[in-house]
Design a protein around this motif. Structure first.
Motif, PDB file in Angstrom:
ATOM      1  N   THR A 272      27.290 -59.738  14.893  1.00  0.00           N
ATOM      2  CA  THR A 272      26.440 -60.369  16.041  1.00  0.00           C
ATOM      3  C   THR A 272      25.919 -59.064  16.706  1.00  0.00           C
ATOM      4  O   THR A 272      24.603 -58.959  17.174  1.00  0.00           O
ATOM      5  CB  THR A 272      27.056 -61.311  16.918  1.00  0.00           C
ATOM      6  N   ALA A 273      26.648 -58.216  17.016  1.00  0.00           N
ATOM      7  CA  ALA A 273      26.328 -56.999  18.070  1.00  0.00           C
ATOM      8  C   ALA A 273      25.344 -56.218  17.236  1.00  0.00           C
ATOM      9  O   ALA A 273      24.288 -55.654  17.946  1.00  0.00           O
ATOM     10  CB  ALA A 273      27.494 -56.176  18.469  1.00  0.00           C
ATOM     11  N   ILE A 274      25.336 -56.111  15.829  1.00  0.00           N
ATOM     12  CA  ILE A 274      24.646 -55.042  15.120  1.00  0.00           C
ATOM     13  C   ILE A 274      23.399 -55.640  15.100  1.00  0.00           C
ATOM     14  O   ILE A 274      22.302 -55.070  15.084  1.00  0.00           O
ATOM     15  CB  ILE A 274      25.161 -54.950  13.742  1.00  0.00           C
ATOM     16  N   ALA A 275      23.216 -56.944  14.881  1.00  0.00           N
ATOM     17  CA  ALA A 275      21.886 -57.771  14.778  1.00  0.00           C
ATOM     18  C   ALA A 275      21.283 -57.755  16.111  1.00  0.00           C
ATOM     19  O   ALA A 275      19.862 -57.379  16.249  1.00  0.00           O
ATOM     20  CB  ALA A 275      22.082 -59.219  14.385  1.00  0.00           C
ATOM     21  N   HIS A 276      21.715 -57.825  17.099  1.00  0.00           N
ATOM     22  CA  HIS A 276      21.313 -57.607  18.637  1.00  0.00           C
ATOM     23  C   HIS A 276      20.665 -56.328  18.587  1.00  0.00           C
ATOM     24  O   HIS A 276      19.381 -56.110  19.042  1.00  0.00           O
ATOM     25  CB  HIS A 276      22.321 -57.744  19.597  1.00  0.00           C
ATOM     26  N   TYR A 277      21.478 -55.066  18.289  1.00  0.00           N
ATOM     27  CA  TYR A 277      20.714 -53.928  18.622  1.00  0.00           C
ATOM     28  C   TYR A 277      19.698 -53.408  17.478  1.00  0.00           C
ATOM     29  O   TYR A 277      18.681 -52.988  17.942  1.00  0.00           O
ATOM     30  CB  TYR A 277      21.797 -52.762  18.566  1.00  0.00           C
ATOM     31  N   ARG A 278      19.826 -54.180  16.436  1.00  0.00           N
ATOM     32  CA  ARG A 278      18.888 -53.749  15.288  1.00  0.00           C
ATOM     33  C   ARG A 278      17.590 -54.719  15.607  1.00  0.00           C
ATOM     34  O   ARG A 278      16.372 -54.072  15.780  1.00  0.00           O
ATOM     35  CB  ARG A 278      19.491 -54.014  13.919  1.00  0.00           C
ATOM     36  N   ASP A 279      17.605 -56.072  15.663  1.00  0.00           N
ATOM     37  CA  ASP A 279      16.712 -56.972  15.861  1.00  0.00           C
ATOM     38  C   ASP A 279      15.861 -57.153  17.331  1.00  0.00           C
ATOM     39  O   ASP A 279      14.815 -57.212  17.373  1.00  0.00           O
ATOM     40  CB  ASP A 279      16.882 -58.416  15.210  1.00  0.00           C
ATOM     41  N   VAL A 280      16.701 -57.277  18.227  1.00  0.00           N
ATOM     42  CA  VAL A 280      16.333 -57.341  19.569  1.00  0.00           C
ATOM     43  C   VAL A 280      15.781 -55.837  20.190  1.00  0.00           C
ATOM     44  O   VAL A 280      14.923 -55.940  20.633  1.00  0.00           O
ATOM     45  CB  VAL A 280      17.447 -58.047  20.456  1.00  0.00           C
TER      46      VAL A 280
ATOM     47  N   GLY B  39      15.586 -52.885  18.397  1.00  0.00           N
ATOM     48  CA  GLY B  39      14.794 -52.282  17.699  1.00  0.00           C
ATOM     49  C   GLY B  39      15.657 -50.941  17.433  1.00  0.00           C
ATOM     50  O   GLY B  39      14.954 -49.653  17.224  1.00  0.00           O
ATOM     51  N   ALA B  40      16.852 -50.758  17.676  1.00  0.00           N
ATOM     52  CA  ALA B  40      17.660 -49.428  17.445  1.00  0.00           C
ATOM     53  C   ALA B  40      17.952 -49.127  16.068  1.00  0.00           C
ATOM     54  O   ALA B  40      17.781 -50.240  15.217  1.00  0.00           O
ATOM     55  CB  ALA B  40      19.029 -49.477  18.399  1.00  0.00           C
ATOM     56  N   GLU B  41      18.416 -47.906  15.826  1.00  0.00           N
ATOM     57  CA  GLU B  41      18.524 -47.575  14.367  1.00  0.00           C
ATOM     58  C   GLU B  41      20.084 -47.662  13.925  1.00  0.00           C
ATOM     59  O   GLU B  41      21.039 -47.059  14.765  1.00  0.00           O
ATOM     60  CB  GLU B  41      18.177 -46.212  14.073  1.00  0.00           C
ATOM     61  N   VAL B  42      20.654 -48.666  13.410  1.00  0.00           N
ATOM     62  CA  VAL B  42      22.157 -48.646  12.871  1.00  0.00           C
ATOM     63  C   VAL B  42      22.443 -47.739  11.642  1.00  0.00           C
ATOM     64  O   VAL B  42      21.939 -47.736  10.551  1.00  0.00           O
ATOM     65  CB  VAL B  42      22.417 -50.170  12.354  1.00  0.00           C
ATOM     66  N   ILE B  43      23.047 -46.739  12.237  1.00  0.00           N
ATOM     67  CA  ILE B  43      23.185 -45.557  11.309  1.00  0.00           C
ATOM     68  C   ILE B  43      24.395 -45.510  10.360  1.00  0.00           C
ATOM     69  O   ILE B  43      24.584 -44.694   9.546  1.00  0.00           O
ATOM     70  CB  ILE B  43      23.308 -44.102  12.084  1.00  0.00           C
ATOM     71  N   THR B  44      25.268 -46.559  10.692  1.00  0.00           N
ATOM     72  CA  THR B  44      26.253 -46.406   9.563  1.00  0.00           C
ATOM     73  C   THR B  44      26.697 -47.891   9.360  1.00  0.00           C
ATOM     74  O   THR B  44      26.418 -48.926  10.206  1.00  0.00           O
ATOM     75  CB  THR B  44      27.867 -46.051  10.413  1.00  0.00           C
ATOM     76  N   GLU B  45      27.351 -48.161   8.267  1.00  0.00           N
ATOM     77  CA  GLU B  45      27.989 -49.498   7.717  1.00  0.00           C
ATOM     78  C   GLU B  45      29.327 -49.512   8.841  1.00  0.00           C
ATOM     79  O   GLU B  45      29.796 -48.462   9.104  1.00  0.00           O
ATOM     80  CB  GLU B  45      28.587 -49.560   6.527  1.00  0.00           C
TER      81      GLU B  45
END
Ligand SMILES: CC[C@H](C(=O)O)C(=O)SCCNC(=O)CCNC(=O)[C@H](O)C(C)(C)COP(=O)(O)OP(=O)(O)OC[C@H]1O[C@@H](n2cnc3c(N)ncnc32)[C@H](O)[C@@H]1OP(=O)(O)O
Ligand SMILES: [Co+2]
Length: 147
Positions: free
Chosen positions: A18-26, A28-34
């Protein structure tokens, strides 16, 4: 003690996806690791980078979720069910000198110096001695940022 840059903001979350989706989709941040587990620290970790401006370096959010009920972030999540700002991490050139410094000024160091999520030595200083902010001190990576 010579203080370096702020390396990351530690953000405790109840659910990593949920947190990854928030930072990526809401955001627009870059998720740089799995997401990856740090069993010795009791946390699942994922790094999210935000852009810099005017050519300056961006910032990093370290998403943390508990691996089990004994995780150091489990108590925090119990008190903050939505998650929240958990700690801030500053870099220093010499972790040993920094530890001696904080001990010398009467700040409580939490546990041993150990290898953190960026692959360099870290320790934590008690929030009650740091104006309420759990503070992580991390040795600056010798070969540039690991993440
Ligand atoms: C290392 C991998 C990665 C990296 O970047 O490399 C990480 O950052 S992992 C991050 C997770 N690991 C840690 O947080 C280790 C250090 N933390 C601890 O030792 C504990 O969490 C501690 C001592 C901060 C809190 O322990 P605990 O939760 O068992 O105690 P209490 O709940 O009784 O809290 C005591 C007192 O402190 C306040 N508190 C707790 N956590 C925080 C916080 N994150 N920020 C600010 N204040 C905090 C809590 O509210 C209590 O205050 P009181 O007024 O007595 O209610
Ligand atoms: Co951290």
């Amino acid at each position: 003690m010579k203080l370096g840059r702020m390396n990351h903001l530690g953000y405790a979350v109840p659910d990593m996806d949920t947190a990854i989706a928030h930072y990526r989709d809401v955001m627009g941040a870059e998720v740089i690791t799995e997401p990856f587990d740090l069993p010795e620290q009791g946390v699942k970790v994922c790094f999210v980078n935000t852009p810099g401006h005017d050519g300056t370096e961006g910032t990093q959010v370290e998403l943390l979720s508990p691996l089990d009920e004994n995780s150091p972030v489990a108590g925090f999540i119990a008190k903050n069910p939505l998650g929240g700002q958990h700690h801030v991490c500053f870099e220093v050139p010499d972790i040993g000198a920094a530890r001696e410094y904080f001990e010398g000024v009467g700040k409580r160091i939490l546990g041993p110096t150990r290898i953190g999520a960026h692959g360099t030595p870290i320790f934590f200083v008690h929030p009650k001695d740091m104006l309420g902010m759990l503070t992580e001190i991390m040795e600056t990576p010798k070969n540039g940022p690991a993440h």
